[in-house]
Design a protein around this motif. Structure first.
Motif, short mmCIF file in Angstrom:
data_model
loop_
_atom_site.label_atom_id
_atom_site.label_comp_id
_atom_site.label_asym_id
_atom_site.label_seq_id
_atom_site.Cartn_x
_atom_site.Cartn_y
_atom_site.Cartn_z
N ARG A 13 0.96 -1.34 -0.07
CA ARG A 13 0.09 0.02 -0.13
C ARG A 13 0.80 1.33 -0.22
O ARG A 13 0.27 2.44 -0.29
CB ARG A 13 -1.08 0.39 1.25
CG ARG A 13 -1.99 -1.21 1.08
CD ARG A 13 -3.03 -1.12 2.25
NE ARG A 13 -2.05 -1.76 3.35
CZ ARG A 13 -2.43 -2.00 4.41
NH1 ARG A 13 -3.51 -1.82 4.83
NH2 ARG A 13 -1.79 -2.49 5.62
N ARG A 15 3.14 1.94 -1.88
CA ARG A 15 3.49 2.12 -3.23
C ARG A 15 2.40 2.81 -4.05
O ARG A 15 2.59 3.08 -5.41
CB ARG A 15 4.04 0.77 -3.94
CG ARG A 15 5.03 0.11 -3.35
CD ARG A 15 6.12 1.07 -3.42
NE ARG A 15 7.55 0.31 -2.96
CZ ARG A 15 8.70 0.96 -2.78
NH1 ARG A 15 8.86 2.41 -3.29
NH2 ARG A 15 9.55 0.61 -2.16
N GLN A 16 1.21 2.91 -3.29
CA GLN A 16 -0.06 3.68 -4.20
C GLN A 16 0.11 5.07 -4.47
O GLN A 16 0.83 5.83 -3.64
CB GLN A 16 -1.20 3.53 -3.35
CG GLN A 16 -2.00 2.32 -3.23
CD GLN A 16 -3.30 2.12 -2.35
OE1 GLN A 16 -2.88 2.13 -1.21
NE2 GLN A 16 -4.42 2.47 -2.94
N LYS A 17 -0.27 5.67 -5.45
CA LYS A 17 -0.26 6.85 -5.82
C LYS A 17 -1.58 7.48 -4.84
O LYS A 17 -2.85 6.95 -4.94
CB LYS A 17 -0.41 7.40 -7.15
CG LYS A 17 0.97 6.81 -7.93
CD LYS A 17 1.48 7.94 -8.84
CE LYS A 17 2.61 7.75 -9.59
NZ LYS A 17 3.76 7.28 -9.09
N ILE A 50 -0.70 8.10 3.06
CA ILE A 50 -0.49 6.83 2.63
C ILE A 50 0.06 5.89 3.75
O ILE A 50 -0.25 4.66 3.83
CB ILE A 50 0.20 6.84 1.41
CG1 ILE A 50 -0.10 5.30 0.65
CG2 ILE A 50 1.46 7.26 1.32
CD1 ILE A 50 -1.51 5.03 0.35
N PRO A 55 -4.91 6.87 0.95
CA PRO A 55 -4.33 7.33 -0.27
C PRO A 55 -4.57 8.71 -0.60
O PRO A 55 -5.24 8.98 -1.84
CB PRO A 55 -4.51 6.21 -1.52
CG PRO A 55 -5.94 5.68 -0.97
CD PRO A 55 -5.90 5.85 0.28
N HIS A 142 6.22 10.22 -0.58
CA HIS A 142 5.30 9.24 -0.08
C HIS A 142 4.03 9.36 -1.10
O HIS A 142 3.21 8.31 -1.39
CB HIS A 142 4.86 9.39 1.22
CG HIS A 142 6.03 8.74 2.19
ND1 HIS A 142 6.04 7.23 2.32
CD2 HIS A 142 6.67 9.20 3.29
CE1 HIS A 142 7.16 7.05 3.17
NE2 HIS A 142 7.43 8.01 3.78
N GLY A 145 4.20 7.37 -3.92
CA GLY A 145 4.57 5.82 -3.85
C GLY A 145 5.92 5.41 -3.60
O GLY A 145 6.52 4.48 -4.25
#
Length: 173
Positions: A13, A15-17, A50, A55, A142, A145
């Motif tokens: 998670r 790595r989420q944008k 995040i 996110p 962050h 991501g």
């Protein structure tokens, strides 16, 4: 106020944008307060949404003063940040609440200017340099991501991965 759970590397998670905030309401204000509480409880100077599994383009930063104390009135709540200017170069020993007990020297811009919204949706501009500039860049990474360990040269990155495996193995015994 509630203390939130901080995601730890290598949680996918992280790595989420993150998506822009569109509603500046009481729910957002409560979330910002909880993020601040979580960051302070964890002895951090910055926290991105995040990192607590949300996110959204939201981050909080509180740089200690010369007496090494953090004062709530110094806290920055930065929502939907956009870089306007990045200049100079600085190396800073960085750590991260999502990568506990690991510190590494990272190259960053020494001076940054960002546009952002505050908790009420008001537009603001902030110029920063040194530690604050580094913290802003770290937290904005962050939102995209990116973790600070991604910026390490390959040999230091391998050393980090090896160290992390050793720590995880110790903790699982």
């Amino acid at each position: 106020m509630a203390t939130l759970t901080i995601l730890k590397y290598p949680d996918a998670r992280l790595r989420q944008k993150s998506k822009p905030v569109e509603v500046f309401d009481e729910t957002l204000h409560t979330f910002l307060d909880d993020m601040y509480e979580t960051m302070m409880d964890s002895n951090g100077v910055g926290l991105a949404a995040i990192q607590v599994g949300n996110p959204l383009q939201v981050l909080v930063i509180n740089i200690p003063r010369e007496d090494n104390e953090q004062y709530k009135e110094d806290m920055l709540e930065i929502i939907n940040p956009v870089f306007l200017k990045q200049e100079g170069e600085i190396e800073w020993d960085e750590g991260c609440l999502s990568v506990p007990n690991f510190y590494e020297s990272i190259k960053r811009f020494d001076e940054v200017t960002i546009a952002y919204n505050d908790r009420y949706g008001n537009e603001k501009v902030l110029q920063a340099q040194g530690f604050l500039a580094v913290a802003i860049q770290h937290e904005i990474d962050h939102l995209n991501g990116i973790l600070f360990v991604d910026k390490l040269p390959i040999l230091r990155r391998k050393k980090f991965e090896k160290e992390l495996k050793r720590i995880q193995k110790e903790q699982s015994q």
